[in-house]
Design a protein around this motif. Structure first.
Motif, short mmCIF file in Angstrom:
data_model
loop_
_atom_site.label_atom_id
_atom_site.label_comp_id
_atom_site.label_asym_id
_atom_site.label_seq_id
_atom_site.Cartn_x
_atom_site.Cartn_y
_atom_site.Cartn_z
N GLY A 116 -5.97 -5.34 6.05
CA GLY A 116 -5.55 -3.97 5.75
C GLY A 116 -6.63 -3.29 4.92
O GLY A 116 -7.39 -3.93 4.20
N ASP A 117 -6.68 -1.99 5.05
CA ASP A 117 -7.60 -1.18 4.26
C ASP A 117 -6.75 -0.09 3.63
O ASP A 117 -6.21 0.74 4.36
CB ASP A 117 -8.67 -0.59 5.20
CG ASP A 117 -9.75 0.15 4.45
OD1 ASP A 117 -9.56 0.44 3.25
OD2 ASP A 117 -10.79 0.45 5.06
N PRO A 118 -6.46 -0.11 2.34
CA PRO A 118 -7.17 -0.75 1.23
C PRO A 118 -6.59 -2.08 0.72
O PRO A 118 -6.99 -2.51 -0.36
CB PRO A 118 -7.05 0.31 0.14
CG PRO A 118 -5.69 0.91 0.35
CD PRO A 118 -5.47 0.89 1.84
N GLU A 119 -5.73 -2.75 1.47
CA GLU A 119 -5.18 -4.01 0.94
C GLU A 119 -6.27 -5.06 0.72
O GLU A 119 -6.22 -5.85 -0.23
CB GLU A 119 -4.13 -4.59 1.89
CG GLU A 119 -2.82 -3.79 1.96
CD GLU A 119 -2.81 -2.84 3.13
OE1 GLU A 119 -3.87 -2.23 3.42
OE2 GLU A 119 -1.75 -2.69 3.75
N ARG A 153 -6.63 -7.55 11.76
CA ARG A 153 -7.72 -7.31 10.79
C ARG A 153 -7.09 -7.28 9.41
O ARG A 153 -5.87 -7.26 9.27
CB ARG A 153 -8.30 -5.93 11.09
CG ARG A 153 -7.15 -4.93 11.16
CD ARG A 153 -7.55 -3.51 11.33
NE ARG A 153 -6.37 -2.67 11.52
CZ ARG A 153 -5.62 -2.20 10.55
NH1 ARG A 153 -5.90 -2.45 9.29
NH2 ARG A 153 -4.55 -1.47 10.82
N LYS A 211 1.19 4.70 2.06
CA LYS A 211 0.67 5.32 3.28
C LYS A 211 0.65 6.83 3.23
O LYS A 211 -0.13 7.46 3.94
CB LYS A 211 1.51 4.86 4.47
CG LYS A 211 1.28 3.37 4.81
CD LYS A 211 1.40 3.10 6.29
CE LYS A 211 0.82 1.76 6.67
NZ LYS A 211 1.64 0.63 6.24
N TYR A 271 -2.42 -9.78 10.15
CA TYR A 271 -1.82 -8.92 9.12
C TYR A 271 -0.44 -8.57 9.62
O TYR A 271 -0.31 -7.91 10.65
CB TYR A 271 -2.74 -7.73 8.94
CG TYR A 271 -2.24 -6.45 8.33
CD1 TYR A 271 -0.90 -6.19 8.03
CD2 TYR A 271 -3.14 -5.44 8.03
CE1 TYR A 271 -0.50 -4.99 7.48
CE2 TYR A 271 -2.75 -4.24 7.48
CZ TYR A 271 -1.42 -4.02 7.22
OH TYR A 271 -1.03 -2.82 6.69
N ASN A 291 -1.38 -6.48 12.74
CA ASN A 291 -2.74 -5.99 12.91
C ASN A 291 -3.65 -7.20 13.00
O ASN A 291 -3.35 -8.26 12.43
CB ASN A 291 -3.17 -5.09 11.75
CG ASN A 291 -2.38 -3.79 11.72
OD1 ASN A 291 -2.32 -3.09 12.73
ND2 ASN A 291 -1.74 -3.49 10.62
N ASP A 299 0.83 -1.20 0.00
CA ASP A 299 0.00 0.00 0.00
C ASP A 299 0.87 1.25 0.00
O ASP A 299 2.09 1.16 0.05
CB ASP A 299 -1.02 -0.02 1.15
CG ASP A 299 -0.43 0.38 2.48
OD1 ASP A 299 0.81 0.35 2.62
OD2 ASP A 299 -1.20 0.73 3.38
N GLY A 332 -4.15 6.30 6.54
CA GLY A 332 -4.50 4.87 6.66
C GLY A 332 -4.13 4.09 5.41
O GLY A 332 -4.08 2.87 5.42
N GLY A 333 -3.86 4.79 4.31
CA GLY A 333 -3.51 4.12 3.05
C GLY A 333 -4.26 4.78 1.90
O GLY A 333 -5.47 4.92 1.95
#
Ligand code: AMP
Ligand code: GLY
Length: 421
Positions: free
Chosen positions: A288-291, A286, A213, A268, A284, A211, A225-226
């Motif tokens: 990733g956002d936007p991964e 959860r 950042k 993650y 993480n 991503d 956040g990305g």
């Protein structure tokens, strides 16, 4: 099956989009969801971290599986509360999620299990932190201990900046999340996000992505956040992936089990591919956002059996997921002012008619106004995603679609994927 997806961002829209394609799913409910997700399932106005409300909703609809997107719900104990009422949950318990929610915990865990990561120290007073900083050389890496939505990390170029970041953090800028400050060694290399599912016993690799950042082109401007992502991640060669699995993923899943906090959900690993091999930047609990958006775009296999196996056990019986032989990209459209002060309320005109080939637009921070207009309601607002035979084709498709979005109050990077191209 009846599935409840918890969350309202682009990550959750992408998960819901992929889940909705599964023949196993009979009913999909999203809470709180967003206007994009409303086209895929029912939307219920329950906040992600409202544990009581989410459990009540899961019981009311008779959910067979709850898929938790954001870390705030995990930290609040949603997975634990669902376990108490016997509902399968894709998402880590609050104790297992400490690998994300406390950097001090994560660093101590890494040390206990020999995971390669930056050397570090934890401080509760500015004086002790300053004394330690004086023994280091620039650049300095200063992190708030707790969850700060990606805003708690400072890479300081000089000592004065480093001290200011420590004072800010311990001085209450992040509330209780900044009661402790972590100072770590600076690592260099390309960054990759590697994902694995855990079912409490086994880990299963579940894709990798890269991503961007920083807010602006050329990786300039503030951390966000990305702003975009792409997959596959060419920097993570099969050899490096195997090393990361053996040195980081497997010992982490094992370690969480032996410490009495078996890991169920997605792990993650933020990796730095340093000259001496992959080292852990952070874990993480959860996607990733936007991964996540590019993973879901590339995933050929039905996602539901994987989510279910992570929640209930049985990952060892599933084959490795199948990925399309295509590249995927996600470009984030953010509201002007993001990440400091995004402006909300501006009207967004999405292209009508047939979507461009290989293109999917996920909603990340949108809302429907009373008159039905789609408006910006967050920092990251839309995720324009595309697949292509290679990254260049995917990228051309994504930018082609973006040029047809009518939203002058938004901005985006024009160089997503540059490292790989
Ligand atoms: P984190 O929230 O811990 O992922 O940190 C945010 C970003 O800061 C990472 O994606 C890296 O780009 C950078 N960063 C964090 N820790 C380090 C480190 N020890 N060395 C170099 N860069 C770092
Ligand atoms: N895109 C980075 C993250 O989700 O933390």
């Amino acid at each position: 099956m009846i599935i409840l997806v918890v969350g309202s961002g682009g990550r959750e829209h992408a998960l819901a989009w992929k889940i909705a394609q599964s023949p196993l799913v009979k009913r999909l409910v999203c809470a709180p969801g967003n206007p994009g997700m409303a086209a895929l399932g029912e939307i219920r106005a329950v906040a992600a971290a409202d544990v009581t409300g989410q459990v009540a909703l899961a019981r009311e609809i008779g959910a067979d599986l709850v898929v938790v997107g954001p870390e705030i719900a995990l930290e609040a104990g949603l997975a634990d509360a669902l376990e108490d009422v016997g509902i399968a949950c894709f998402g880590a318990s609050a104790r297992a999620a400490r690998i994300e929610t406390s950097k001090a915990f994560m660093k101590a865990f890494a040390a206990r299990h020999g995971l390669p990561t930056a050397a570090h120290r934890v401080f509760e007073t500015a004086d002790e932190a300053a004394t330690y900083l004086a023994t280091l050389t620039a650049p300095y890496v200063i992190k708030a201990d707790g969850l700060t939505a990606g805003k708690g990390v400072t890479i300081a170029a000089n000592l004065a900046e480093a001290r200011a970041a420590v004072d800010d953090c311990l001085g209450g800028r992040f509330g209780s999340a900044g009661a402790r400050v972590v100072i770590e060694e600076f690592m260099t290399g390309e960054e990759v996000s590697l994902f694995a599912l855990g079912d409490g016993e086994t880990g299963l690799l579940f894709g990798a992505a890269q991503d961007h950042k920083r807010a602006f082109d050329g990786d300039q401007g503030p951390n966000t956040g990305g702003m975009g992502a792409y997959a596959p991640a060419p920097a993570l060669t099969p050899t490096l992936e195997a090393v990361a699995r053996q040195q980081l993923i497997d010992p982490a899943i094992r370690g969480l089990t032996t410490e009495g906090t078996p890991y169920r959900g997605v792990l993650y690993a933020g990796l730095m591919l340093t000259p001496t091999g992959p080292r852990l930047v952070e874990f993480n609990a959860r996607f990733g956002d936007p991964e996540c958006q590019v993973l879901m775009m590339r995933l050929e296999s039905d996602v539901v059996p994987y989510l279910l196996a992570a929640a209930r056990g049985g990952l060892a019986d599933l084959p490795a997921p199948i990925w399309r032989d295509e590249a995927a990209i996600c470009v984030v459209l953010a509201a002007k002012g993001y990440p400091q002060a995004p402006q909300a309320g501006s009207v967004i005109g999405l292209p009508d008619g047939v979507p461009d080939e290989g293109v999917v637009i996920f909603h990340a921070g949108t809302a429907r106004r009373e008159d039905g207009a789609l408006v910006a309601a967050g920092g990251r607002v839309l995720n324009v995603c595309a697949r292509g035979r290679d990254l260049a084709e995917a990228r051309a498709r994504a930018y082609g679609a973006i040029d047809r979005v009518d939203w002058p109050e938004g901005f985006h990077r024009r160089d997503i994927g540059w490292r790989a191209l």
